[in-house]
Design a protein around this motif. Sequence first.
Motif, PDB file in Angstrom:
ATOM      1  N   GLY A   5       0.949  -1.000  -0.002  1.00  0.00           N
ATOM      2  CA  GLY A   5       0.092   0.060   0.077  1.00  0.00           C
ATOM      3  C   GLY A   5       1.007   1.312  -0.093  1.00  0.00           C
ATOM      4  N   GLY A   6       0.090   2.243   0.478  1.00  0.00           N
ATOM      5  CA  GLY A   6       1.049   3.481   0.752  1.00  0.00           C
ATOM      6  C   GLY A   6      -0.033   4.516   1.482  1.00  0.00           C
ATOM      7  N   GLY A   7       1.023   5.504   1.816  1.00  0.00           N
ATOM      8  CA  GLY A   7       0.063   6.708   2.694  1.00  0.00           C
ATOM      9  C   GLY A   7      -0.588   6.323   4.076  1.00  0.00           C
ATOM     10  N   HIS A   8      -1.808   6.765   4.420  1.00  0.00           N
ATOM     11  CA  HIS A   8      -2.256   6.502   5.867  1.00  0.00           C
ATOM     12  C   HIS A   8      -2.689   4.949   5.465  1.00  0.00           C
ATOM     13  CE1 HIS A   8      -1.726  10.657   7.025  1.00  0.00           C
ATOM     14  NE2 HIS A   8      -2.246  10.833   5.794  1.00  0.00           N
ATOM     15  N   GLY A   9      -3.145   4.701   4.595  1.00  0.00           N
ATOM     16  CA  GLY A   9      -4.002   3.300   4.594  1.00  0.00           C
ATOM     17  C   GLY A   9      -2.880   2.154   5.126  1.00  0.00           C
ATOM     18  N   LEU A  10      -1.602   2.352   4.475  1.00  0.00           N
ATOM     19  CA  LEU A  10      -0.731   1.310   4.788  1.00  0.00           C
ATOM     20  C   LEU A  10      -0.281   1.256   6.269  1.00  0.00           C
ATOM     21  CD1 LEU A  10       1.325  -1.120   4.203  1.00  0.00           C
ATOM     22  CD2 LEU A  10       2.716   0.914   3.153  1.00  0.00           C
ATOM     23  N   SER A  11      -0.036   2.742   6.636  1.00  0.00           N
ATOM     24  CA  SER A  11       0.454   2.898   7.958  1.00  0.00           C
ATOM     25  C   SER A  11      -0.797   2.490   9.128  1.00  0.00           C
ATOM     26  CB  SER A  11       0.330   4.556   8.486  1.00  0.00           C
ATOM     27  OG  SER A  11       1.522   5.069   7.555  1.00  0.00           O
ATOM     28  N   ALA A  12      -1.950   2.410   8.732  1.00  0.00           N
ATOM     29  CA  ALA A  12      -3.065   1.640   9.765  1.00  0.00           C
ATOM     30  C   ALA A  12      -2.946   0.611   9.660  1.00  0.00           C
ATOM     31  CB  ALA A  12      -4.158   2.153   9.313  1.00  0.00           C
ATOM     32  N   SER A  13      -2.398  -0.093   8.717  1.00  0.00           N
ATOM     33  CA  SER A  13      -2.302  -1.688   8.577  1.00  0.00           C
ATOM     34  C   SER A  13      -0.989  -2.320   9.333  1.00  0.00           C
ATOM     35  CB  SER A  13      -2.220  -2.033   7.120  1.00  0.00           C
ATOM     36  OG  SER A  13      -2.051  -3.545   7.017  1.00  0.00           O
ATOM     37  N   LEU A  14      -0.022  -1.197   9.086  1.00  0.00           N
ATOM     38  CA  LEU A  14       1.246  -1.728   9.933  1.00  0.00           C
ATOM     39  C   LEU A  14       1.043  -1.575  11.263  1.00  0.00           C
ATOM     40  CD1 LEU A  14       3.935   0.068   7.448  1.00  0.00           C
ATOM     41  CD2 LEU A  14       3.291  -2.398   7.565  1.00  0.00           C
ATOM     42  N   ARG A  15       0.316  -0.325  11.674  1.00  0.00           N
ATOM     43  CA  ARG A  15       0.281  -0.375  13.185  1.00  0.00           C
ATOM     44  C   ARG A  15      -0.624  -1.439  13.803  1.00  0.00           C
ATOM     45  NH1 ARG A  15       1.995   5.089  14.180  1.00  0.00           N
ATOM     46  NH2 ARG A  15       2.025   6.115  12.681  1.00  0.00           N
ATOM     47  N   LEU A  60       7.978   3.685   7.620  1.00  0.00           N
ATOM     48  CA  LEU A  60       8.899   3.751   8.651  1.00  0.00           C
ATOM     49  C   LEU A  60       8.650   4.134   9.834  1.00  0.00           C
ATOM     50  CD1 LEU A  60      11.915   4.875   6.648  1.00  0.00           C
ATOM     51  CD2 LEU A  60      11.838   2.669   7.807  1.00  0.00           C
ATOM     52  N   VAL A  61       7.868   5.149   9.897  1.00  0.00           N
ATOM     53  CA  VAL A  61       7.424   5.918  11.025  1.00  0.00           C
ATOM     54  C   VAL A  61       6.415   4.866  12.023  1.00  0.00           C
ATOM     55  CG1 VAL A  61       5.830   7.675  12.100  1.00  0.00           C
ATOM     56  CG2 VAL A  61       7.809   8.209  10.633  1.00  0.00           C
ATOM     57  N   ALA A  62       5.371   4.218  11.041  1.00  0.00           N
ATOM     58  CA  ALA A  62       4.451   3.421  11.643  1.00  0.00           C
ATOM     59  C   ALA A  62       5.174   2.126  12.313  1.00  0.00           C
ATOM     60  CB  ALA A  62       3.334   2.795  10.570  1.00  0.00           C
ATOM     61  N   LEU A  63       6.276   1.785  11.929  1.00  0.00           N
ATOM     62  CA  LEU A  63       6.975   0.633  12.401  1.00  0.00           C
ATOM     63  C   LEU A  63       8.019   0.907  13.461  1.00  0.00           C
ATOM     64  CD1 LEU A  63       7.637  -1.472   9.121  1.00  0.00           C
ATOM     65  CD2 LEU A  63       6.066  -2.135  10.885  1.00  0.00           C
ATOM     66  N   LEU A 204       0.133 -12.328   2.562  1.00  0.00           N
ATOM     67  CA  LEU A 204       0.094 -11.232   1.797  1.00  0.00           C
ATOM     68  C   LEU A 204      -1.082 -10.249   2.186  1.00  0.00           C
ATOM     69  CD1 LEU A 204       1.217 -12.691  -1.666  1.00  0.00           C
ATOM     70  CD2 LEU A 204       2.845 -11.951   0.270  1.00  0.00           C
ATOM     71  N   ILE A 205      -0.846  -9.037   2.538  1.00  0.00           N
ATOM     72  CA  ILE A 205      -2.009  -8.050   2.987  1.00  0.00           C
ATOM     73  C   ILE A 205      -2.206  -6.907   2.123  1.00  0.00           C
ATOM     74  CG2 ILE A 205      -3.051  -6.848   5.053  1.00  0.00           C
ATOM     75  CD1 ILE A 205      -1.494  -8.783   6.859  1.00  0.00           C
ATOM     76  N   PHE A 206      -3.185  -6.782   1.441  1.00  0.00           N
ATOM     77  CA  PHE A 206      -3.578  -5.508   0.839  1.00  0.00           C
ATOM     78  C   PHE A 206      -4.720  -4.827   1.306  1.00  0.00           C
ATOM     79  CE2 PHE A 206      -2.496  -9.342  -1.785  1.00  0.00           C
ATOM     80  CZ  PHE A 206      -1.299  -8.889  -2.686  1.00  0.00           C
ATOM     81  N   GLY A 207      -4.510  -3.323   1.264  1.00  0.00           N
ATOM     82  CA  GLY A 207      -5.425  -2.664   1.889  1.00  0.00           C
ATOM     83  C   GLY A 207      -5.315  -2.399   3.324  1.00  0.00           C
ATOM     84  N   PRO A 208      -5.989  -1.533   4.072  1.00  0.00           N
ATOM     85  CA  PRO A 208      -6.917  -0.472   3.339  1.00  0.00           C
ATOM     86  C   PRO A 208      -6.067   0.593   2.706  1.00  0.00           C
ATOM     87  CG  PRO A 208      -6.830  -0.079   5.872  1.00  0.00           C
ATOM     88  CD  PRO A 208      -6.057  -1.156   5.407  1.00  0.00           C
ATOM     89  N   GLY A 209      -6.596   1.612   1.960  1.00  0.00           N
ATOM     90  CA  GLY A 209      -6.032   2.505   1.287  1.00  0.00           C
ATOM     91  C   GLY A 209      -6.502   3.069   0.045  1.00  0.00           C
ATOM     92  N   ALA A 313      -8.083  -2.145  17.091  1.00  0.00           N
ATOM     93  CA  ALA A 313      -9.235  -2.765  16.830  1.00  0.00           C
ATOM     94  C   ALA A 313      -8.882  -3.641  15.757  1.00  0.00           C
ATOM     95  CB  ALA A 313     -10.506  -2.060  16.574  1.00  0.00           C
ATOM     96  N   LEU A 314      -8.383  -3.298  14.600  1.00  0.00           N
ATOM     97  CA  LEU A 314      -7.874  -3.944  13.548  1.00  0.00           C
ATOM     98  C   LEU A 314      -7.047  -4.963  13.814  1.00  0.00           C
ATOM     99  CD1 LEU A 314      -7.848  -4.230  10.407  1.00  0.00           C
ATOM    100  CD2 LEU A 314      -6.289  -2.242  10.102  1.00  0.00           C
ATOM    101  N   GLY A 315      -5.977  -4.718  14.750  1.00  0.00           N
ATOM    102  CA  GLY A 315      -5.045  -5.892  15.231  1.00  0.00           C
ATOM    103  C   GLY A 315      -5.708  -6.935  15.939  1.00  0.00           C
ATOM    104  N   ALA A 316      -6.699  -6.543  16.477  1.00  0.00           N
ATOM    105  CA  ALA A 316      -7.536  -7.682  17.593  1.00  0.00           C
ATOM    106  C   ALA A 316      -8.287  -8.375  16.208  1.00  0.00           C
ATOM    107  CB  ALA A 316      -8.377  -6.934  18.401  1.00  0.00           C
ATOM    108  N   ALA A 317      -8.768  -7.781  15.364  1.00  0.00           N
ATOM    109  CA  ALA A 317      -9.618  -8.856  14.313  1.00  0.00           C
ATOM    110  C   ALA A 317      -8.486  -9.495  13.396  1.00  0.00           C
ATOM    111  CB  ALA A 317     -10.302  -7.622  13.429  1.00  0.00           C
ATOM    112  N   LEU A 318      -7.340  -9.006  13.264  1.00  0.00           N
ATOM    113  CA  LEU A 318      -6.495  -9.717  12.653  1.00  0.00           C
ATOM    114  C   LEU A 318      -5.570 -11.033  13.288  1.00  0.00           C
ATOM    115  CD1 LEU A 318      -4.154  -6.945  10.763  1.00  0.00           C
ATOM    116  CD2 LEU A 318      -5.843  -8.640   9.758  1.00  0.00           C
ATOM    117  N   VAL A 319      -5.740 -10.914  14.516  1.00  0.00           N
ATOM    118  CA  VAL A 319      -4.907 -11.914  15.203  1.00  0.00           C
ATOM    119  C   VAL A 319      -5.538 -13.511  14.977  1.00  0.00           C
ATOM    120  CG1 VAL A 319      -4.663 -12.837  17.776  1.00  0.00           C
ATOM    121  CG2 VAL A 319      -3.956 -10.752  17.133  1.00  0.00           C
ATOM    122  N   PRO A 320      -6.815 -13.660  15.172  1.00  0.00           N
ATOM    123  CA  PRO A 320      -7.473 -14.919  14.723  1.00  0.00           C
ATOM    124  C   PRO A 320      -7.425 -15.390  13.390  1.00  0.00           C
ATOM    125  CG  PRO A 320      -9.340 -13.293  15.338  1.00  0.00           C
ATOM    126  CD  PRO A 320      -7.983 -12.623  15.599  1.00  0.00           C
TER     127      PRO A 320
END
Length: 326
Positions: A5-15, A60-63, A204-209, A313-320
């Motif tokens: 991704g790129g921008g804010h969407g990828l940052s949200a996914s990485l966080r 980078l900042v998200a990570l 492999l994870i696509f989105g959001p963004g 919340a997104l992280g909690a949904a991704l764990v299972p």
Amino acid sequence: MVAFGGGHGLSASLRALRHCVPELDLDITAVVTVGDDGGSSGRLRAERGGLPPGDLRQALVALAGDHPATRRSAGLFQHRFAAVGAGAAATGGAGAADPLAGHAVGNLVLCGLMELLGDPVAALDHAAVMLGAVGRVLPMSRQPVGIEAHVRGADPDRRDEVRVLRGQHQVAVTTGRVESLRLTPAAPAACAEAVAAVYDADWLIFGPGSWYTSVLPHLLVPGLAHAIVSSPARRLVTLNLVAEKETLGLSLADHLATLRRYLSELKVDVVLADSRAVGDPEAVRRAAESLGARLALAPVAVTDGTPRHDPAALGAALVPVLGADR
């Protein structure tokens, strides 16, 4: 995990993925689009050449690590120079009167590292060490790309006319309907390290963004597209919460259909959508099934009503999902 991704969407996914690390012990790689031509990135790209650094900086900042010193460095990377002096104010805060105005410090650091080291991957790896990053950031290609789109109704007074819009910024802000998308050059070379990461990945994870300007460009890089469909990894798509300007009139089911349109061999395992934003889920479920995926619904938006993903919340949904069969 490889997130595209790129921008804010990828940052949200990485966080969100960082929230999964304590439970799943993830190894995270971000593969970032390199088509930005607006703002600070656009200015540096036009004036200095090389890759636009803004989306790379945000990943980078998200990570960035949690040590106080690295958090301070992450804040420095995000610091944007304000306009100073009457001359800068007269020019809107950017330009020859105040060349620093509008630039993020991290963009300048990345630009300098790329010139110093002569290789964007080496520059990003060095910056990751500076920020104590808990993952790796890679460009989808070592060469910057242009984004072009045929857009119907780009001129609101000529709703049936199709125009070619050139540049990521122009495509991102259009209120017309994007009918086709392409990169220039048409077949940029994929970043070899990104291709290797795709083949090594479990997911492999696509989105959001931004769908047309951040998500789909990866599917238009031949080497990367081949790796995406050939990798033994499973694939997850996280859907947006609302349509953006570039996707006005595009339903969530249509978002999924565009993936197949630009990469017909793509198979997906899971589509994750916000349970409140999806409305009637049946159309989205059918679109997910057409890609071979199951639909997973979870409340992943922030609770203040703004259309933003909540990383926790997104992280909690991704764990299972990501932890299945581990």
